[in-house]
Design an enzyme around this catalytic site. Structure first.
Site, PDB file in Angstrom:
ATOM      1  N   HIS A  80      -3.212  -6.138   2.922  1.00  0.00           N
ATOM      2  CA  HIS A  80      -2.465  -7.124   3.408  1.00  0.00           C
ATOM      3  C   HIS A  80      -3.067  -8.554   3.707  1.00  0.00           C
ATOM      4  O   HIS A  80      -2.473  -9.308   4.344  1.00  0.00           O
ATOM      5  CB  HIS A  80      -1.829  -6.580   4.707  1.00  0.00           C
ATOM      6  N   ASP A  93      -3.689   1.374  11.649  1.00  0.00           N
ATOM      7  CA  ASP A  93      -3.231   2.040  10.467  1.00  0.00           C
ATOM      8  C   ASP A  93      -4.257   1.828   9.408  1.00  0.00           C
ATOM      9  O   ASP A  93      -4.596   0.624   9.209  1.00  0.00           O
ATOM     10  CB  ASP A  93      -2.014   1.399  10.098  1.00  0.00           C
ATOM     11  N   HIS A 119       8.866  -1.059   9.148  1.00  0.00           N
ATOM     12  CA  HIS A 119       9.118  -1.902   8.273  1.00  0.00           C
ATOM     13  C   HIS A 119       8.215  -1.676   7.203  1.00  0.00           C
ATOM     14  O   HIS A 119       7.432  -0.711   7.060  1.00  0.00           O
ATOM     15  CB  HIS A 119       8.856  -3.276   8.593  1.00  0.00           C
ATOM     16  N   SER A 121       0.761  -1.157   0.085  1.00  0.00           N
ATOM     17  CA  SER A 121      -0.217   0.154   0.126  1.00  0.00           C
ATOM     18  C   SER A 121       0.854   1.278  -0.161  1.00  0.00           C
ATOM     19  O   SER A 121       1.128   2.003   0.992  1.00  0.00           O
ATOM     20  CB  SER A 121      -0.935  -0.269   1.291  1.00  0.00           C
ATOM     21  N   GLU A 169      -4.488  -2.450   9.199  1.00  0.00           N
ATOM     22  CA  GLU A 169      -3.603  -2.795  10.617  1.00  0.00           C
ATOM     23  C   GLU A 169      -4.403  -2.418  11.827  1.00  0.00           C
ATOM     24  O   GLU A 169      -4.641  -1.508  12.211  1.00  0.00           O
ATOM     25  CB  GLU A 169      -2.246  -2.122  10.382  1.00  0.00           C
ATOM     26  N   GLU A 174       1.590  -9.337   7.356  1.00  0.00           N
ATOM     27  CA  GLU A 174       2.554  -9.152   8.505  1.00  0.00           C
ATOM     28  C   GLU A 174       2.398  -9.897   9.561  1.00  0.00           C
ATOM     29  O   GLU A 174       2.999  -9.426  10.887  1.00  0.00           O
ATOM     30  CB  GLU A 174       2.245  -7.547   8.952  1.00  0.00           C
ATOM     31  N   ASP A 193       1.779   8.542   6.988  1.00  0.00           N
ATOM     32  CA  ASP A 193       2.437   7.438   6.316  1.00  0.00           C
ATOM     33  C   ASP A 193       2.501   7.847   4.877  1.00  0.00           C
ATOM     34  O   ASP A 193       3.260   8.571   4.420  1.00  0.00           O
ATOM     35  CB  ASP A 193       1.943   6.183   6.642  1.00  0.00           C
ATOM     36  N   GLU A 198      -2.945   5.774  11.940  1.00  0.00           N
ATOM     37  CA  GLU A 198      -2.118   6.076  10.979  1.00  0.00           C
ATOM     38  C   GLU A 198      -3.109   6.601   9.597  1.00  0.00           C
ATOM     39  O   GLU A 198      -3.930   5.463   9.318  1.00  0.00           O
ATOM     40  CB  GLU A 198      -1.069   5.097  10.729  1.00  0.00           C
ATOM     41  N   LYS A 214       7.318  -0.163  14.475  1.00  0.00           N
ATOM     42  CA  LYS A 214       6.419  -1.016  14.061  1.00  0.00           C
ATOM     43  C   LYS A 214       6.781  -2.004  12.983  1.00  0.00           C
ATOM     44  O   LYS A 214       7.465  -1.720  12.066  1.00  0.00           O
ATOM     45  CB  LYS A 214       5.342  -0.002  13.149  1.00  0.00           C
ATOM     46  N   LYS A 274       9.987   5.552   7.091  1.00  0.00           N
ATOM     47  CA  LYS A 274      10.174   4.335   6.102  1.00  0.00           C
ATOM     48  C   LYS A 274      11.211   4.688   5.424  1.00  0.00           C
ATOM     49  O   LYS A 274      11.374   5.365   4.316  1.00  0.00           O
ATOM     50  CB  LYS A 274       9.016   4.055   5.656  1.00  0.00           C
TER      51      LYS A 274
HETATM   52  P1  PGA Z   1       3.075  -1.483   2.862  1.00  0.00           P
HETATM   53  O1  PGA Z   1       2.293  -1.133   4.233  1.00  0.00           O
HETATM   54  O2  PGA Z   1       4.126  -1.687   3.530  1.00  0.00           O
HETATM   55  O3  PGA Z   1       2.494  -2.462   2.441  1.00  0.00           O
HETATM   56  O4  PGA Z   1       3.308   0.063   2.038  1.00  0.00           O
HETATM   57  C1  PGA Z   1       2.774  -0.959   5.389  1.00  0.00           C
HETATM   58  C2  PGA Z   1       1.936   0.614   5.848  1.00  0.00           C
HETATM   59  O5  PGA Z   1       1.024   1.172   5.285  1.00  0.00           O
HETATM   60  O6  PGA Z   1       2.412   1.029   6.850  1.00  0.00           O
HETATM   61 ZN    ZN Z   2       0.813   2.749   7.008  1.00  0.00          ZN
END
Ligand code: PGA
Ligand code: ZN
Length: 379
Positions: free
Chosen positions: A126, A213, A332, A39, A135, A178, A279, A254, A355, A304
């Site tokens: 996911h 999230d 991650h 995503s 999440e 995840e 994010d 998030e 996270k 990230k």
């Molecule tokens: P992604 O999702 O690693 O699939 O982009 C993680 C997140 O949205 O935090």
């Molecule tokens: Zn996110």
């Protein structure tokens, strides 16, 4: 001086190729690999396939090998200049893996341990279930030691597993990308209630908070949010999210809105006590982070490294959070390698949160296990 550099393809947790770099400095080899998101934010650094990266590595190597850099910043600036601001020329994977390998070649000291945010129910992109939200995390805020926080997470994960199996059968304990369960639940509130139940059953009420999230860009379309079989207008959706934040006393949310809606984020932030985490809206990019700050859209940042592409730019994002008085989370991606770099990075940068998914699946536990080792070394 970079004495030598080599690249190879390795497999990531979603059965796709990932890039691994080995860099030789001061007579030693340093290894780094990079993850991949599903995503992804629209403004993330450009990622190309591992096959294309390997083709481009020939030219990349020719400009890096035997080049002298005084420090990380000089290397990273060189990588940005030769690879483009969005890392479009070589793709973000070669650039970030090189930047990380160089970081590892410098003496670094772990200072503190972050609090883990563990994703125990997976939805959205996911998982193959009907949950819109991506999440559902637990945050063991109250325990002192990192290892105690992990103990709480293991207890809650196990209790949730038993509840899901009893209520929905053994297929409900299959896991998503995840490592969180991906049960056949229909609504956000159902998932939140089951997590609350698991927390209560193991006597951890008050020690653990819940966080979400939403990754809301994935269920926003033509002015409406499609969530839990409803289609909500932006206004109604903001009311709904602020209601559940209150009802479940959510620690953080998030990407509660789609990534272009800076004003919607601000509206929600004014209505809730939960931290509002950027994010996809900010993608670890200083320009977007500054915009979110100016518009008071968020008060915490997801960090990230592969959204932006170099260690220096990632550190700039973290320093912005420090100055702004924001919290931040080192993160991650859903497609991971077994690298535990982000664990070291969180401890070195004194980051308050990390996270890294569920306390299950080795590409997730690699990060938490490295923090357990660091805890021991700090004692
Ligand atoms: P992604 O999702 O690693 O699939 O982009 C993680 C997140 O949205 O935090
Ligand atoms: Zn996110």
């Amino acid at each position: 001086m970079i004495d030598d550099i080599r690249a190879r393809k390795i497999i990531n947790s979603r059965a796709k190729w990932a890039i691994e770099i080995e860099l030789k400095r001061k007579g030693k080899w340093f290894r780094a690999s990079v993850p991949a998101g599903k995503s992804r934010g629209k403004n993330e650094a450009v990622q190309i396939s591992a096959e294309q990266s390997m083709k481009k590595f020939i030219e990349f190597k020719s400009i890096i090998k035997h080049h002298e850099f005084q420090n990380q910043e000089e290397l990273d600036n060189f990588l940005i200049e030769s690879g483009g601001k969005n890392k479009e020329k070589f793709g973000v994977d070669l650039i970030l893996a090189t930047s990380i390998a160089y970081f590892q070649s410098e003496q670094q000291k772990a200072i503190s341990l972050p609090t883990p945010m563990l994703n125990i129910i997976n939805g959205g992109m996911h998982a193959g279930n009907d949950l819109s939200i991506q999440e559902f995390m637990i945050v063991p805020l109250k325990a002192e030691k990192f290892s105690d926080k992990i103990q709480i997470a293991l207890d809650v994960y196990d209790a949730l597993k038993k509840i899901l199996e009893k209520k929905y059968g053994s297929s409900a304990i299959n896991v998503g990308d995840e490592g969180g369960f991906a049960p056949p639940l229909k609504t956000t509130e159902e998932a939140l209630m089951l997590i609350e139940k698991a927390i209560e059953e193991v006597g951890r009420k008050g020690e653990v908070s819940i966080a979400l999230d939403c990754a809301a860009s994935s269920y926003f379309n033509e002015g409406e949010y499609s969530i839990d079989s409803w289609k909500l207008s932006i206004e109604d959706y903001i009311d709904y999210i602020s209601e559940i934040s209150k009802k479940f006393n959510l620690f953080s949310i998030e990407d509660p809105l789609h990534e272009e809606n800076f004003n919607g984020f601000s509206q929600l932030l004014r209505k809730t006590k939960s931290l509002i985490v950027g994010d996809d809206i900010t993608v670890t990019n200083l320009e977007l982070i500054e915009q979110a700050h100016k518009l008071k859209s968020i008060n915490a940042l997801l960090v990230k490294p592969n959204q932006i592409g170099t260690i220096t730019e990632t550190l700039n994002a973290i320093n912005f959070c420090r100055k702004a008085g924001w919290s931040w989370i080192i993160s991650h991606r859903s497609g991971e390698t077994e690298s535990s770099f982000i664990a070291d990075f969180a401890a070195i940068t004194e980051s308050p949160f990390i996270k890294a998914g569920a306390p299950a699946r080795s590409e997730r536990t690699a990060k938490y296990n490295q923090l357990l080792r660091i805890e021991e070394s700090l004692e």
